[in-house]
Design a protein around this motif. Structure first.
Motif: not given
Ligand code: SF4
Length: 292
Positions: A25-38
């Motif tokens: 996964g992603c340690s941040y996982n909070n960018c609103s446009f990104c569903s890669m590791y949701k």
């Molecule tokens: S873009 Fe996605 S993978 Fe990259 S930091 Fe933001 S939430 Fe994480």
């Protein structure tokens, strides 16, 4: 051979290289446009399990020269842990030349200059870095939790340590309203830093991410292909890098595929965009060949 934890992502440039999952996964996982590791919780894998996988990979690919550390930001690991891992990789793969990972602004700022130098000397020498946009207004709206100054500082810190940067910018991330601001502020980052590779992707928001995305970006209107290519043209026109940058815009999302070296090919790339815009839709990559 390895039992990967899915979904698994890697940069297109790593298609022929070994992939080793050291975090999930992603340690941040909070960018609103990104569903890669949701669908995944962030997790640090046990070193013992990772070492077993290194031995398995070495058995099948003893001459590997390049390894990508997954998932979303293996650079989130503490420096000591990364150095132990890199020691193991260097002693196992004697022809190893490059180890790479996705890296965030926060990951880089969380390491000291000395730590980044040590990691680079141990061959962790390429970071894939999502700039997305240089506009503080847009960065806030996409809940990236970083600002332009921090992006510039982190990129400079990494390159000063000897690490190469492959950066991505998302066309259309400011929508129609903030398009000018997006290109102007993003160009400032490219001109103020020394990224080695630059790719421009085209924004696509997965269905499941839309509600969250619009919650924070309530004045967003999706730009169409013509607007996106016009944005890309304005962006390229503003680029005056002081170093050589390999530029690519050949992701599955792109309406027009472009490739060149900046600043040398900038005017030719702008001209290609102008010609495509003059011709219109028939010059664009058809939708059925596209993806995000
Ligand atoms: S873009 Fe996605 S993978 Fe990259 S930091 Fe933001 S939430 Fe994480």
């Amino acid at each position: 051979m390895l039992e990967y934890s899915y979904p698994l992502f890697r940069p297109p440039a790593e298609a022929n290289n070994l992939i080793l999952q050291v975090t999930l996964g992603c340690s941040y996982n909070n960018c609103s446009f990104c569903s890669m590791y949701k669908t995944k919780n962030y997790e640090v894998r046990e070193l013992e399990d990772v070492f077993k996988e290194i031995d398995t990979l070495a058995h099948h690919y003893p001459n590997a020269t390049k390894i990508f550390l997954a998932d979303g930001d293996a650079l989130s690991l503490p420096c000591e842990q990364l150095l132990i891992l890199l020691d193991k990789l260097n002693s196992t793969f004697t022809k190893l030349r490059r180890v790479s990972t996705y890296a965030s602004t926060q990951n880089i700022l969380g390491k000291s200059n000395k730590e980044l130098e040590l990691l680079c000397k141990s061959k962790l020498n390429l970071f894939y870095y999502g700039i997305e946009t240089g506009s503080d207004v847009v960065l806030k709206k996409i809940t990236k939790s970083v600002n332009q100054a921090e992006i510039i500082t982190s990129l400079t810190k990494a390159t000063d340590a000897g690490v190469k940067i492959s950066a991505t910018v998302i066309l259309g991330i400011g929508g129609s309203k903030y398009s000018d601001l997006h290109v102007q502020e993003t160009a400032k980052i490219i001109n103020a830093t020394k990224v080695n590779y630059l790719s421009t992707l085209q924004l696509g928001i997965e269905e499941e991410a839309k509600e969250n995305f619009y919650r924070y970006f309530d004045d967003f209107t999706m730009a169409d292909d013509e607007q996106i290519l016009s944005e890309q043209k304005r962006f390229l026109e503003l680029l005056e890098p002081t170093n050589k940058i390999i530029f690519r815009s050949n992701h599955a999302s792109n309406a027009l595929h472009l490739a060149g070296t900046l600043p040398k090919d900038r005017d030719r790339l702008v001209q290609e965009l102008k010609m495509a815009l003059d011709v219109g839709k028939s010059a664009f990559v058809p939708n059925y060949f596209r993806g995000f």
